[in-house]
Design a protein around this motif. Sequence first.
Motif, short mmCIF file in Angstrom:
data_model
loop_
_atom_site.label_atom_id
_atom_site.label_comp_id
_atom_site.label_asym_id
_atom_site.label_seq_id
_atom_site.Cartn_x
_atom_site.Cartn_y
_atom_site.Cartn_z
N PHE A 1 20.99 53.23 28.12
CA PHE A 1 19.67 53.88 28.14
C PHE A 1 18.80 53.35 26.99
N ASN A 2 19.00 52.10 26.66
CA ASN A 2 18.24 51.45 25.61
C ASN A 2 16.73 51.55 25.87
N ARG A 3 15.98 52.01 24.89
CA ARG A 3 14.52 52.11 24.94
C ARG A 3 14.02 52.97 26.11
N CYS A 4 14.75 54.04 26.42
CA CYS A 4 14.22 55.06 27.35
C CYS A 4 13.45 56.06 26.49
N THR A 5 12.21 55.73 26.24
CA THR A 5 11.46 56.39 25.17
C THR A 5 10.97 57.79 25.52
N GLU A 6 11.11 58.23 26.76
CA GLU A 6 10.68 59.58 27.12
C GLU A 6 11.82 60.60 27.08
N LEU A 7 13.06 60.13 26.89
CA LEU A 7 14.19 61.07 26.79
C LEU A 7 14.05 61.91 25.52
N ARG A 8 14.21 63.23 25.68
CA ARG A 8 14.11 64.14 24.53
C ARG A 8 15.41 64.88 24.26
N SER A 9 16.22 65.06 25.27
CA SER A 9 17.50 65.75 25.13
C SER A 9 18.50 65.15 26.10
N VAL A 10 19.75 65.01 25.66
CA VAL A 10 20.81 64.46 26.49
C VAL A 10 22.04 65.36 26.38
N THR A 11 22.61 65.72 27.53
CA THR A 11 23.85 66.49 27.56
C THR A 11 24.97 65.61 28.08
N VAL A 12 25.98 65.38 27.24
CA VAL A 12 27.10 64.49 27.58
C VAL A 12 28.27 65.35 28.07
N PRO A 13 28.76 65.13 29.30
CA PRO A 13 29.85 65.95 29.85
C PRO A 13 31.14 65.83 29.04
N SER A 14 32.01 66.82 29.19
CA SER A 14 33.28 66.81 28.47
C SER A 14 34.20 65.70 28.95
N SER A 15 33.96 65.18 30.17
CA SER A 15 34.80 64.12 30.72
C SER A 15 34.54 62.77 30.07
N VAL A 16 33.41 62.61 29.39
CA VAL A 16 33.07 61.32 28.77
C VAL A 16 33.98 61.06 27.58
N THR A 17 34.63 59.91 27.58
CA THR A 17 35.52 59.52 26.48
C THR A 17 34.96 58.36 25.67
N GLU A 18 33.95 57.68 26.19
CA GLU A 18 33.40 56.52 25.48
C GLU A 18 31.90 56.44 25.66
N VAL A 19 31.19 56.37 24.55
CA VAL A 19 29.75 56.12 24.55
C VAL A 19 29.57 54.78 23.87
N GLY A 20 29.13 53.78 24.61
CA GLY A 20 29.13 52.40 24.14
C GLY A 20 28.12 52.10 23.04
N TYR A 21 28.28 50.92 22.47
CA TYR A 21 27.43 50.47 21.37
C TYR A 21 25.96 50.54 21.78
N GLY A 22 25.17 51.25 20.98
CA GLY A 22 23.74 51.32 21.20
C GLY A 22 23.33 51.96 22.52
N ALA A 23 24.17 52.85 23.06
CA ALA A 23 23.92 53.39 24.39
C ALA A 23 22.52 54.00 24.53
N PHE A 24 22.05 54.64 23.45
CA PHE A 24 20.72 55.28 23.48
C PHE A 24 19.81 54.71 22.37
N THR A 25 20.03 53.47 22.03
CA THR A 25 19.25 52.84 20.97
C THR A 25 17.75 52.90 21.25
N ASP A 26 16.99 53.25 20.21
CA ASP A 26 15.52 53.24 20.27
C ASP A 26 14.94 54.14 21.36
N CYS A 27 15.65 55.24 21.63
CA CYS A 27 15.05 56.31 22.44
C CYS A 27 14.22 57.14 21.45
N THR A 28 12.99 56.75 21.26
CA THR A 28 12.21 57.18 20.09
C THR A 28 11.71 58.61 20.15
N ASN A 29 12.01 59.34 21.24
CA ASN A 29 11.69 60.76 21.31
C ASN A 29 12.92 61.63 21.46
N LEU A 30 14.10 61.03 21.39
CA LEU A 30 15.35 61.77 21.58
C LEU A 30 15.72 62.50 20.29
#
Length: 346
Positions: free
Chosen positions: A123-152
């Motif tokens: 989700f690199n440079r998804c600049t309108e994202l303000r909140s993210v909910t990560v499920p309990s099943s997620v075991t890996e969030v990769g390098y820079g997954a949400f890099t430069d989401c400037t409103n998150l």
Amino acid sequence: MDGDARVSKRKRNPQLDCVFLYEGGDVAEGMKSEITRVRIGPQVKDIPWGTFQGCRHLAEVHFDEGTNLLTIGDNAFSGCLALRQVTIPTSVTKLDTYAFSDCGNLASVQFSEGLEIIGERAFNRCTELRSVTVPSSVTEVGYGAFTDCTNLTEVILLGGERLLNQGFLDCGFLGGERVLNKKKLSEMIGNGNSLRDCPATNAFRGCPLTTLKISIPRALFERVERLPGECRLSIEQRVHDLRRLELTQDGNILACFPLIRGPSAWNIIEDTNEETAESLHQVIRLISFHELKESSIVIELAMWKSSLVEDRARADSRTSVPDPAKSLIMDYCGFTGFLEPAIEGA
């Protein structure tokens, strides 16, 4: 257009384009500028590299119910500037590298339980994202997954079983455990100064995060659910009154940790004066108090009934549990010393 990708000619009105029915394969470059709405067929198992990359007018993606879709591939929807919201199906276990990168108007992403991997810069440079909910099943969030989401500013992690220390949950401050399992947290979303054996993923680098929220473990939630209604209301009220805790609409309790910006736009977790830990500890003590109170009532009732059966002629058949026996029960259940100091307002 590739033979494996088709367009469904359903006109909604003369001003709107058709629904693009995707059944697998590649999408011709000449079609990408015309696609505004996509329906993913139920037989699709993966959406390969760059399938809808650069579809600037794509505003709606619908996944058919019953799909076996497992993977959304590299760059599958990158650069879809008109895409505003997306719900990831429950069947999807992996979002690959750059899957939704540069979707500049993507304001809402709904993940489902079952997702395991959020890939690098998904989700690199998804600049309108303000909140993210990560499920309990997620075991890996990769390098820079949400890099430069400037409103998150807010991230909610539902994997409390891994991210909160079990020692703290069992014994609170008495156990000498800090509330966060920083090793596991670093493995999952490590930022900047991670532990030496957990390389930083910088998953949220360049995001102005102010709060990290982590759900209490499911086992603790189930303990609350087993209590009588008035006890649950007492716990819910305490959560509302305490700082750094939040109660969701589905009754889940979130522990909220403030974040500060560190060097090179890293996010550093701060629990000033351990306010989050103290609030969480108070709630755990209150849960244990109600459990112990309910258990004591049940035990005394059982002994009273037993004495009635053994000796119906006794004038006073009510027999309370002796203090030494209560102490043994508390010790066996792990409550010894846990309720001290006494619960305020209980």
